[in-house]
Motif scaffolding. Structure first.
Motif, short mmCIF file in Angstrom:
data_model
loop_
_atom_site.label_atom_id
_atom_site.label_comp_id
_atom_site.label_asym_id
_atom_site.label_seq_id
_atom_site.Cartn_x
_atom_site.Cartn_y
_atom_site.Cartn_z
N ASP A 93 45.08 25.83 53.29
CA ASP A 93 44.66 26.84 54.29
C ASP A 93 45.31 28.26 53.95
N ASN A 94 44.74 28.73 52.91
CA ASN A 94 45.30 30.16 52.33
C ASN A 94 44.16 31.15 52.04
N GLN A 95 44.53 32.24 51.70
CA GLN A 95 43.47 33.42 51.50
C GLN A 95 42.41 32.87 50.47
N TYR A 96 42.67 32.14 49.66
CA TYR A 96 41.74 31.56 48.65
C TYR A 96 41.16 30.39 49.08
N GLU B 2 31.69 40.79 40.93
CA GLU B 2 30.56 41.23 41.60
C GLU B 2 30.48 41.58 42.96
N LYS B 3 31.25 40.82 43.84
CA LYS B 3 31.30 40.96 45.01
C LYS B 3 32.06 42.23 45.75
N ILE C 74 42.85 47.62 42.21
CA ILE C 74 43.56 46.58 41.33
C ILE C 74 43.77 45.44 42.12
N SER C 75 44.06 45.58 43.46
CA SER C 75 44.08 44.30 44.27
C SER C 75 43.00 43.70 44.47
N ALA D 219 39.56 38.89 43.06
CA ALA D 219 38.27 38.38 42.68
C ALA D 219 38.59 37.49 41.48
N MET D 220 39.31 37.71 40.69
CA MET D 220 39.75 36.63 39.45
C MET D 220 40.42 35.67 39.86
#
Length: 359
Positions: free
Chosen positions: A154-157, A278-279, A326-327, A332-333
């Motif tokens: 349960d985190n951002q990613y 791309e998103k 940059i963030s 994305a990566m």
């Protein structure tokens, strides 16, 4: 490399090391043992001579070999062939345990002049990295990387990357500035510095979800040669390597983002990075390419090379300087890396639409 990077060269330059000597007219390979630890499988072989071998992933289709477009739609090879040159004899048996994570069985194939060891993969496309070396007993060792275990979180990613070792290959450095460019105001910037800024943002976000991050440079002063990069990669033995670069072109109109890979087992990792980038909508052009970049030719783990805009195009440079952009690039990566491992471990990707069950 340092002396010729920014200097036109008109003469041919040797890119391989040549050694004088003789090759054997025969060789004997002994299947010694197959062992494991938490991260690797080791295949140890006895050999009379340090003779060449070929390592191929087979039944793999490429987009267009006639034009050297060696991208793959999916990495789905079902076996590995290791052809031992001059090997007139292969002694012993290689018994694969039923619960082995990578291989199901091994077979020896006798060719006209040598032998091939065929290792059948447990799942199609189930190769994640390999390396070969001679140990202190002059035995030939093949070191196969096991897939890292990742669970949703349960985190951002959407995942916990604890235990996953990720190398950041931070392009250029020291006297090698890489590409140079200017923003709309005429201020000059170097690729080396922009690579470092982006890599630090990526490192911070990866570490926030548990990953062990290993950058090969952390300052502007460090100069890491190509051979040093390869040696560092082999010594650190990461699960994944992300190369950070920014592009340039004599054609001032070229712009956009590129994801590159070389080994076919890096395709899935590159695909996820490409899709997430791309998103972001930060670039006006996006390309995914196959190319023989120096670091990405290595086989120790999946390696993805990113070209994060053109230093020679002001539109891209503006996004290299904006902290929010940059963030977003770093997010994305990181999301691409997370998605690669979630898919590898059989989990649904964050944000994936649920398919309603049939009534």
């Amino acid at each position: 490399y340092r002396s010729t990077k920014n200097t036109p060269v008109t003469t041919k330059k040797a890119v391989v090391d040549c050694y004088s000597g003789t090759l054997p007219d025969h060789n004997k390979i002994g299947l010694n043992e197959l062992t494991e630890d938490d991260r690797f499988t080791y295949l140890t072989l006895d050999t009379d001579w340090k003779a060449p071998f070929f390592f191929d992933v087979e039944e793999q289709e490429y987009l267009d070999t006639s034009t050297r477009d060696l991208r793959v739609e999916n990495f789905d090879a079902s076996y590995i062939d290791i052809q031992f040159c001059y090997a007139t004899v292969v002694a012993g048996e290689l018994n694969i345990p039923e619960d082995h994570p990578l291989f199901t069985r091994a077979e020896i194939i006798q060719n006209d002049y040598d032998h091939t060891l065929r290792l059948h993969l447990k799942k199609e496309g189930g190769l994640y990295g390999w390396n070969a070396y001679y140990n202190e007993n002059d035995q030939l060792v093949f070191k196969f990387l096991k897939p890292a275990t990742v669970t949703p979180a349960d985190n951002q990613y959407g995942a916990d990357l604890t235990g996953v070792r990720i190398m950041l290959d931070v392009g250029h450095g020291g006297i090698d500035i890489g590409a140079a460019g200017r923003d709309y105001y005429g201020t000059g910037w170097t690729e080396s510095e922009r690579n470092l800024v982006l890599s630090k943002a990526i490192q911070e976000k990866l570490e926030s979800i548990g990953a062990t991050v290993i950058p090969n440079r952390t300052t502007m002063e460090e100069m890491v040669t190509q051979r040093e990069r390869i040696q560092f990669l082999i010594e650190q033995a990461p699960d994944y390597c992300l190369c950070i670069h920014h592009n340039s072109s004599e054609d001032k109109g070229r712009e956009g983002y590129e994801t590159g890979y070389f080994t076919s087992f890096s395709q899935a990792a590159a695909d996820h990075i490409q899709k997430e980038t791309e998103k972001t909508g930060l670039y006006r052009e996006y390309r995914e390419i196959w190319f023989y970049y120096y670091v990405s030719r290595q086989t120790a783990c999946p390696i993805v090379l990113t070209e994060n805009g053109f230093m020679t195009h002001p539109y891209d440079v503006t996004r290299m300087l904006d902290e929010e952009a940059i963030s977003k690039k770093a997010d994305a990566m990181v999301q691409g890396i997370v998605n690669y491992y979630l898919e590898l471990n059989g989990y649904d990707l964050p944000g994936a639409e649920e398919v309603p069950a049939e009534e």
